[in-house]
Design a protein around this motif. Structure first.
Motif: not given
Ligand code: ADP
Length: 324
Positions: A12-16, A39-46
């Motif tokens: 969870v990023y600080p912006n929620g 895009n926005g699925a969460g791949k880069t975060t993972a």
């Protein structure tokens, strides 16, 4: 041994924003694995979490048995990563680029030199070793990034859009290179927007959507989830358009070409038998669209009907036909 294991991984990023909602994923040693998603699925975060660039909110990450929480240095040693953007020092020559990277991983100068040579040769850039990175073509820069990611001999290579922006010819030669690397025993995780690329290269696949895994399976089993397939069939001789074939929906494009919808409950053989019975000779056959792309769209576009929940049966064997 598992190359990568994610258990309940959440961010969870600080912006929620809930970028990852507790995903479970296992990549086995030696696999060529596709991590896909819009895009926005969460791949880069993972990928950021696995490579220690992003802090996770919850969950466990193990890379070749090393726990990210207790031994992040061991995790880093196991991983080579190429980011989406070309991030080379453009004013550095190829050999020093490799040597510096090796230095970050604590290799001795002698080891670094040996590995740099091996990796530059593997990506066919050894002859260019004294050139500045800025003088390389787009495809060569991508290859250099792969060589750089391999210089410390990682067991797991994570490639984020490795062929973004390169032309189709270079992309195909990159596919050969990546296959070679994988065949030498390096586990590869690939993200890509070119679904054809994932279909060609990867034996296993996960599709992420809005922080959740919506599909995780072997490629061929995933593709079998399509409720129907569309083929374009070219004929050797002209036929009379409008001809019908029981149990199959056919659209005649011309006297020489038709589209057929083959439901998952029927086989392409059955359709060929009907063509044979009608005395129609086939010149060539291809899929109308890329199958993975079709499935991807159905799974990740909320407005489209979801796929039926069913076990893929053994009835639909994939014929070895050229892709559309
Ligand atoms: P992908 O790589 O699949 O496109 P990302 O991991 O980049 O997905 O993004 C997943 C979600 O997290 C998106 O909604 C994105 O806007 C959000 N996000 C990514 N990075 C940050 C950040 N640093 N701060 C806040 N939200 C972020």
């Amino acid at each position: 041994m598992d190359a990568l294991s994610l258990k309940g991984l959440a961010k969870v990023y600080p912006n929620g924003v809930e970028a990852l909602k507790g995903i479970d994923l296992t990549v086995r040693e030696g696999e060529f694995y596709a991590l896909l998603g819009p895009n926005g699925a969460g791949k880069t975060t993972a990928i950021g979490i696995i490579t220690t660039l992003v802090n996770k909110t919850a969950g466990k990450v193990h890379v070749y048995g090393h726990d990210l929480d207790s031994d992040p240095a061991a995790v880093k040693k196991c991983i080579g990563v190429t980011p989406q953007e070309v991030n080379l020092n453009m004013f550095e020559k190829l050999l020093p680029t490799m040597m510096h990277q090796a230095g970050y991983f604590g290799l001795t100068p002698r080891q670094a030199r040996r590995n740099a040579e091996k990796c530059l040769k593997a990506v066919r850039l050894w002859d260019e070793r004294n050139m500045l990175a800025r003088t390389l073509s787009g495809g060569m820069k991508r290859r250099l990034m792969i060589a750089r990611a391999m210089v410390h001999e990682p067991k797991l290579l994570i490639l984020d859009e490795p062929t973004a922006g390169v032309d189709i010819e270079i992309r195909r030669s990159m596919w050969d290179l990546l296959r070679e690397i994988n065949e030498r025993g390096v586990t590869i995780i690939l993200t890509t927007h070119y679904l054809e690329e994932a279909e060609h290269l990867c034996r296993r696949i996960a599709i992420l959507d809005r922080g959740e895994i919506v599909v995780e399976d072997r490629m061929e089993r995933v593709l079998r989830q399509l409720p129907e397939q569309h083929f374009v069939i070219s004929l050797q001789q002209p036929a009379s358009p409008g001809q019908k074939f029981a149990g199959f929906q056919v659209h005649w494009r011309s006297r020489y070409e038709m589209e057929v919808e083959v439901p998952a409950t029927r086989s392409l053989n059955e359709f060929f038998e009907l063509l044979n019975a009608a005395g129609i000779q086939v010149l060539s056959i291809r899929h109308k669209t890329n199958r993975l792309e079709e499935l991807f769209v159905r799974l990740t576009m909320p407005d489209l009907p979801k796929l039926p929940d069913r076990e893929p049966g053994p009835t639909l064997e994939q014929p070895d036909v050229a892709k559309a």
